[in-house]
Design an enzyme around this catalytic site. Sequence first.
Site, short mmCIF file in Angstrom:
data_model
loop_
_atom_site.label_atom_id
_atom_site.label_comp_id
_atom_site.label_asym_id
_atom_site.label_seq_id
_atom_site.Cartn_x
_atom_site.Cartn_y
_atom_site.Cartn_z
N HIS A 1 0.80 -1.22 0.00
CA HIS A 1 0.00 0.00 0.00
C HIS A 1 0.83 1.27 0.00
CE1 HIS A 1 -4.30 -1.49 0.98
NE2 HIS A 1 -3.64 -2.39 0.28
N SER B 1 -0.07 -1.02 -6.22
CA SER B 1 0.25 -2.16 -7.06
C SER B 1 1.03 -1.74 -8.29
CB SER B 1 -1.03 -2.85 -7.53
OG SER B 1 -1.70 -3.47 -6.46
N LYS C 1 -14.25 -7.94 -8.84
CA LYS C 1 -13.40 -8.78 -9.69
C LYS C 1 -12.75 -9.89 -8.86
CE LYS C 1 -9.99 -8.33 -13.37
NZ LYS C 1 -8.95 -7.49 -13.98
N ASP C 2 -12.36 -9.56 -7.62
CA ASP C 2 -11.78 -10.56 -6.74
C ASP C 2 -12.76 -11.68 -6.43
OD1 ASP C 2 -9.49 -8.57 -4.65
OD2 ASP C 2 -9.25 -9.56 -6.58
N GLU D 1 5.77 -33.88 -1.90
CA GLU D 1 4.57 -33.39 -2.56
C GLU D 1 4.94 -32.60 -3.81
OE1 GLU D 1 0.77 -33.62 -1.06
OE2 GLU D 1 2.14 -35.25 -1.50
#
Lengths: 249, 402, 175
Positions: free
Chosen positions: B211, B215, B239-240, B283
Amino acid sequence: MKKLFIILILLSTNAIAGGGSGVPLRDVKWPFDGAFGTVDRTAAQRGYQVYKEVCASCHALEYISYRNLKEIGFSEAEVKAIAAEATVIDGPNDDGDMFERPGRLSDRFVSPFANEKAARAVNGGAYPPNLSLIVKSRPNGANYLYSLLTGYQDAPGSMEMNEGMYYNKYFSGNQIAMAPPLMDEIVEYMDGTHPSVDQMARDVTIFLQWAAEPEMEQRKRMGIKVFAYLIIFTILFYLAKKIIWRDIK
Amino acid sequence: MSQTEYTGVKGWIEERLPIFSFLKHSAEYRAPKNLNYAWNLGSILGIALMIQIITGIVLAMHYTPNSELAFSSVENIMRNVNYGWLIRYTHAVGASMFFFAVYLHILRGLYYGSYKAPREILWWFGIIIFILMMATAFMGYVLPWGQMSFWGATVITNLFSAIPVIGESIVQWLWGGFSVDNPTLNRFFALHFLLPFILLGLVVFHVIALHVNGSNNPTGVEPKTEKDTIPFHPYYTVKDFFGFGIFFIIFAFFLFFEPNYLGHADNYIPADPMVTPAHIVPEWYFLPFYAILRAIPDKLGGVVFMFGSLLILFILPWLDTSKVKSGTFRPLFKVFFWLFTFNFVFLGYLGGKPAEGIYVILSRLSTFYYFAYFLLVLPILGKIENTKALPESIDAAYKGNK
Amino acid sequence: MTDNKEKDSQTRRDFIVLTASAMAGVGAVSFAWPLVDSLNPSADVLALASTEVDLSSIKEGQSIRVMWRGKPVFIRRRTADEIKIAQTEEVSELPDPENDKERVKEGKDEWLVVVGVCTHLGCVPLGYAGEYNGWFCPCHGSHYDTSGRIRKGPAPTNMVVPPYEFLNDNLIKIG
């Protein structure tokens, strides 16, 4: 696009086909396969009979309790009777001694041996594995189990068999300490189905698949509902996104 | 920091804990308007962490971290606890989904130059989070105490014996004994429970660092005016949520229809110190690093290169000499980048293969390219590449694309 | 004209956002339910929720103790005297008035089945002790009679009679 690419790579890394010996397994269409798979309860009950009469003398079914048998269609009375036939060691009593009593619904299946060492001692050093997870503990477990049970043959002429071992096409190394457990008509099915080796192998595999994954039907049903919900959810939010973003120039 | 004056009850609270200016910041926070779906992965990872923590806490209510009881306690969860199978499978599949998303998230950062100034510290927090995720997942996998749990723990903890002089003592200290056994299991449980909360804290710092500068975006050109940005809410919130839908659909497919596909059948066999499985494999999300480890013929060398492959990420902002952030405008870089991506996936494939035959030389070539990309390609490329012309601004690029 | 169109699209937008948010809420709650339910007693615990007890070896004037749902249960085969005393007490003067008939099964009043936990603070009382020949709790001095009723001491209520039934003359199922 990227996600698809990576999923494809991941899927290809999983070696599915091979049994322990590398020979491709017999591939059966099982009633429990696929998104709509079910437990064929009649087959599972027959499979239980095969387990009890053929396998239970050496193989434990550790994580199943007698009450679980209700899930494959036995009535409460039938299951109580099955439990009562078993002898369970309980205790200590007020004298400090362990004692025997008939089995109850809440008891786990009685093991044929007290512990692994006892099992090995009686079986020439080999340990008959606990069967409650056998289908999950082998890759492509159901097909492997079915293949193994129907895969006994005469050893090829060139092969030298070790003492006390039997030739099996699908077992890793081809030499297995277990004698062929199934022969035609070794069990008499209560519902009259003809007990061929193939039939018994199928039935016991269906039973053991249930034993390994008792939640399977509920899981797949829930999966269908969750999928339906998620598809609606995703479409709704896609539409919401499109509408809200309309004013961005 | 807050320009607004809060009065009354709000003012009283604000004076003691700046909740309201924080809410105001969240409501007014803006982001570049051209973010593509790769930018959904941050919030997806946040949800994935919450799911792991919530399912993990409930599992911990039923699990017993003792080597005699661990395996059966997990079977008890699967068979007897109400919805136990659902919670356990969510946690196991969730771990894979978590790594799936984190790899895509890192790839985004690598392609768009998100690690470059002024976001270096944001990037470092990310790497630390990634490393702690791997530690957490490693310890978590030991807990069911199956064959792979036990032998995977044995192999990986044994690596530390490669450290000269003190290696053996370190390994015994890690084990709490002379081999992986109950003391190891118990402490791994304690740490596996603890680490996710440390992760939570690091994620908070990661977001705070984000922040500060906001971004990055697909053009790599920083926002100049308000025309370049839009409020996070409602545009990126909606959108998220759409992104969550897609994520959960993939999650649900594995969870309900193929819950054991991404795992190993061997882990349904209780741990047996006398019997080693034919192929010990970690894994899937560890496979690339496992391949690097095995590619180096020397034990200590393998360990150094494996950890090195992670640590090298810390100096990436300085290794990449290009003044242009985003791969969108770097045509030559794009080729090497996709080669890197394919190579990384290929390393994963090799990690799952036995260390024999042709796989050995392929692993070495792949490992070489992994390091060459960071140490040779990026430093040189930045100096010699002919980059495409950057757009004037995000707004210009956005209008150009519409 | 455009006003109506705008209003329409705003309504459509609101509708979709509202529906989508409602879906999200439903999803969150459906996710929460299995987590909450997993804390309820699991199947193996529920399987032990009932216990069957064989009474044939208990002699008159004898009491046994069995475990049920993690707690002790006293099963006492009362003598004729004990039954008479229990039945002839003046109920209204008891600290917790209850008729002996309400605490036993009809036709089976020689059998008293009570949860062996003192209703004061949870200690296990001692049998054939105390001033009423029922039970005596050593922790704080509560006295219970031959019907398991509180007579003296700090306990507020009679010992709890668990749900049970006679499967046959010699077998009871508790719970």
